[in-house]
Design a protein around this motif. Structure first.
Motif, short mmCIF file in Angstrom:
data_model
loop_
_atom_site.label_atom_id
_atom_site.label_comp_id
_atom_site.label_asym_id
_atom_site.label_seq_id
_atom_site.Cartn_x
_atom_site.Cartn_y
_atom_site.Cartn_z
N MET A 24 87.23 55.87 20.25
CA MET A 24 88.06 54.89 19.67
C MET A 24 87.54 53.50 20.02
O MET A 24 86.99 53.33 21.06
CB MET A 24 89.45 55.06 20.21
N ARG A 25 87.70 52.55 19.15
CA ARG A 25 87.20 51.22 19.43
C ARG A 25 88.33 50.24 19.55
O ARG A 25 89.20 50.19 18.72
CB ARG A 25 86.28 50.77 18.33
N PRO A 26 88.31 49.40 20.58
CA PRO A 26 89.38 48.44 20.73
C PRO A 26 89.07 47.22 19.92
O PRO A 26 87.95 47.02 19.53
CB PRO A 26 89.31 48.10 22.19
N GLY A 27 90.01 46.34 19.78
CA GLY A 27 89.77 45.09 19.14
C GLY A 27 90.58 44.98 17.88
O GLY A 27 91.27 45.88 17.50
N TYR A 28 90.48 43.84 17.19
CA TYR A 28 91.19 43.70 15.94
C TYR A 28 90.25 43.96 14.80
O TYR A 28 89.07 43.91 14.92
CB TYR A 28 91.71 42.26 15.79
N TYR A 81 87.49 50.93 25.71
CA TYR A 81 86.41 50.80 26.66
C TYR A 81 86.12 49.35 26.92
O TYR A 81 85.05 48.87 26.68
CB TYR A 81 85.17 51.50 26.15
N GLY A 82 87.10 48.67 27.39
CA GLY A 82 86.92 47.27 27.67
C GLY A 82 87.16 46.40 26.49
O GLY A 82 86.88 45.23 26.50
N GLY A 83 87.72 46.94 25.45
CA GLY A 83 87.94 46.18 24.25
C GLY A 83 89.12 45.26 24.43
O GLY A 83 89.54 45.01 25.52
N PHE A 84 89.64 44.78 23.35
CA PHE A 84 90.71 43.80 23.45
C PHE A 84 91.80 44.23 22.51
O PHE A 84 91.79 43.92 21.35
CB PHE A 84 90.17 42.43 23.10
N SER A 85 92.73 45.01 23.00
CA SER A 85 93.81 45.49 22.17
C SER A 85 95.07 45.57 22.98
O SER A 85 95.07 45.31 24.16
CB SER A 85 93.47 46.87 21.62
N THR A 86 96.14 45.96 22.34
CA THR A 86 97.40 46.04 23.05
C THR A 86 97.57 47.38 23.74
O THR A 86 98.63 47.69 24.21
CB THR A 86 98.54 45.84 22.06
N LYS A 87 96.54 48.18 23.80
CA LYS A 87 96.68 49.48 24.41
C LYS A 87 96.85 49.40 25.91
O LYS A 87 97.23 50.35 26.55
CB LYS A 87 95.45 50.33 24.11
N ASN A 88 96.49 48.29 26.50
CA ASN A 88 96.57 48.20 27.94
C ASN A 88 97.90 47.61 28.37
O ASN A 88 98.16 46.45 28.18
CB ASN A 88 95.44 47.32 28.48
N ILE A 89 98.76 48.41 28.96
CA ILE A 89 100.03 47.91 29.45
C ILE A 89 100.00 47.99 30.95
O ILE A 89 99.81 49.03 31.50
CB ILE A 89 101.19 48.74 28.93
N ALA A 126 89.43 56.90 26.48
CA ALA A 126 88.04 57.29 26.27
C ALA A 126 87.54 56.74 24.94
O ALA A 126 88.33 56.51 24.02
CB ALA A 126 87.91 58.81 26.28
N ASN A 127 86.24 56.53 24.84
CA ASN A 127 85.64 56.12 23.56
C ASN A 127 85.49 57.37 22.70
O ASN A 127 84.46 58.02 22.71
CB ASN A 127 84.29 55.46 23.83
N THR A 128 86.54 57.72 21.96
CA THR A 128 86.51 58.96 21.20
C THR A 128 85.57 58.88 20.00
O THR A 128 85.17 59.91 19.46
CB THR A 128 87.93 59.33 20.71
#
Length: 540
Positions: free
Chosen positions: A1-5, A157-165, A289-291
């Motif tokens: 999966m990739r983080p970010g907008y 993986y260090g991206g920038f999304s709202t997944k990190n709470i 994980a980077n799926t």
């Protein structure tokens, strides 16, 4: 999966087709260009701040904060009581992320939280920097007692999304100059270090993770000018597979200026990853994980984010947004995006602000995937329900075009964040969202990523902390050009219980168990992974 907008992107020629010298020169040019622009902008902010302090009386400026989820939301400048911060140490996987100026959320209980655990995302974050639940002004590790918290980065993986709470508390006393140093050591047994579908390989590894924070000005409340730097290198040393040893680096630089009616902020994140076991400042255990790769994968992320908010009246303010993420995969499909947005906010009630606006951008992707343009229309809401409950929501529709290949792809996009403090010593944080990302490993394909993640933390016996994190995401792939078959669909989930003890104000220790699993309709990408880890954190 990739983080970010989902945003605008410059094409990288395939890495393998370029000479090493040419590639190095281009990367150096890219970094130099971004660095010079960032330094110039920071210098400009400092000059403005200095001039403002000479010409304006010393008076409390209106509260200002970044958006609750790493989306691009502003917080009303005339908000009543500031709400608390809380997100990820996603990290974050930088999060974002990926997380602007929405109503801050209620403040966390004033007791120290334990340890360097990878408190969850929030996502992104991301990803994602003021008094909102996913802000960089929060301490993102359980048992954190240092003055400074980690920045709101996040995502897989260090991206920038709202997944990190993350769960934590803001610093209690404002200071002109801030510094913080954490030193964390983890020992982990992992039963599937390569994240493979069959023939799993187990090993022990040690993680050495120092984290340095330096700040000047109002880096906690962001109601005045400030400058902040966070840096965390991470060394992973395997016992039986030394060829898998990795060195990761997370860098977060942020600056802001506030004149009362005008509020400016600029952030730059650099994430250099060589492994699958680091997500962000908030999540060092690798929850997301980077799926897309489903394997330990090298990647570099460069994310620039700017916000400008201006009060038109006592109840109405305008916010301009700029985002530029780059996901660089050596020998795979890289992408570069630029997007801009404009939103109008109205402080409807003392504790409620609503906004409407749009975002547009362009996305350059390595061949064979085609370049893409997109537009979004979004509605936003910030609501401080009570002193113990804060809610943020953004939802809309995205329209994506593919440079003459295939028809327009229309899909809903949204972000939702909730922080709840039911009673003393307890915190519950939830986040959910949906965004579109380019695939780095499936030629000619993008995927819609939908997720929900949460973390609960409870203090027991004054110094003992129990944590429970869990999350789910679905990655639904679709063709980005004609004549491409895109049947892949992944369901990923994880759960991580943890127990940490605050031994002294400068030392904490804990244990955690992480189970993560990806079920894909393409068997090659499926995997399950179990980790058992112990950790200790020293604060200076």
């Amino acid at each position: 999966m990739r983080p970010g907008y989902a945003l605008y992107s410059h094409r990288f020629a395939p890495f393998s087709a370029r000479s090493a010298a040419t590639t190095a020169a281009e990367i150096a040019h890219l970094i130099a260009g971004r660095t010079s622009a960032l330094v110039a902008a920071m210098f400009f902010a400092v000059v403005l701040a200095a001039q403002a302090q000479e010409s304006v009386e010393e008076a409390a400026l209106p509260a200002w904060s970044e958006p609750t989820l790493p989306s691009s939301e502003p917080a009303p400048s005339t908000q009543a009581a500031p709400l608390p911060s809380a997100l990820e140490s996603l990290p974050s996987t930088s999060a974002e992320p990926l997380p602007s100026s929405s109503a801050p959320l209620p403040s966390t209980p004033a007791e120290p939280l334990p340890s360097s655990s990878a408190p969850l995302p929030s996502s992104e974050e991301a990803f994602p920097p003021s008094s909102d639940p996913w802000s960089s002004s929060t301490n993102y590790t359980t048992a954190q007692t240092s003055v400074i918290g980690s920045p709101a980065a996040g995502g897989p993986y260090g991206g920038f999304s709202t997944k990190n709470i993350a769960l934590g508390e803001p610093a209690s006393q404002p200071r002109r100059f801030y510094y913080g140093l954490l030193f964390t050591v983890r020992g982990v047994w992992d039963d599937n270090i390569f994240l493979t579908h069959t023939h799993k390989t187990s090993d022990y590894y040690f993680a050495i993770e120092p984290q340095l924070t330096l700040g000047f000005g109002d880096i906690q409340g962001r109601s005045r000018s400030y400058l902040r730097l966070d840096y965390m290198p991470s060394g992973l040393l395997f016992v039986d597979h030394s060829d898998e040893d990795a060195f990761n680096q997370l860098i977060h630089l942020e600056g802001g200026y506030n004149s009362g009616r005008l509020r400016l902020s600029l952030t730059q994140d650099v994430v250099l990853l060589e492994s699958a076991n680091l997500n962000s400042f908030v999540d060092t255990t690798g929850l997301w994980a980077n799926t897309d790769a489903s394997a330990p994968t090298r990647m570099n992320i460069f994310y620039t984010r700017a916000r400008a908010s201006y009060d038109l009246t006592g109840k109405v303010f305008l916010q301009g947004e700029f985002d530029s993420p780059t996901y660089f995969y050596p020998n795979h499909i890289s992408d570069y995006t630029i997007s801009a947005g404009l939103y109008l906010y109205y402080n409807w009630l003392p504790k409620v602000s609503v906004g409407i606006g749009g975002t547009f951008g362009y996305n350059w992707v390595d061949a064979p995937t085609t370049n893409q343009a997109f537009e979004q229309v979004n509605l936003r809401l910030n609501y401080e329900v009570t002193a113990k409950v804060g809610l943020y929501a953004s939802g809309g529709v995205e329209f994506r075009q593919f440079d003459g290949n295939r028809d327009t792809y229309d899909t809903p996009v949204f972000e939702v964040g909730l922080t709840y403090y039911p009673f003393d010593g307890s915190t519950l944080t939830l986040a959910a969202g949906r965004r579109i990302y380019n695939s780095g490993f499936e030629p000619g394909q993008d995927f819609a990523n939908t997720y929900v993640v949460g973390r609960f933390q409870q203090r027991l016996f004054h110094r003992l902390y129990f944590g429970l994190a869990g999350g789910y995401e679905n990655s639904d792939y679709f063709a980005a050009q004609d004549n491409v078959n895109a049947p892949r669909n992944d369901d990923y989930w994880f759960i991580e219980p943890s127990l940490d003890v605050l031994i002294t104000r400068w030392l904490s220790a804990g244990v955690y168990y992480l189970h993560r699993q990806d079920s894909s309709n393409v068997d090659f990408f499926s995997f399950d992974d179990n980790q058992v880890g112990v950790r200790a954190t020293v604060r200076f």
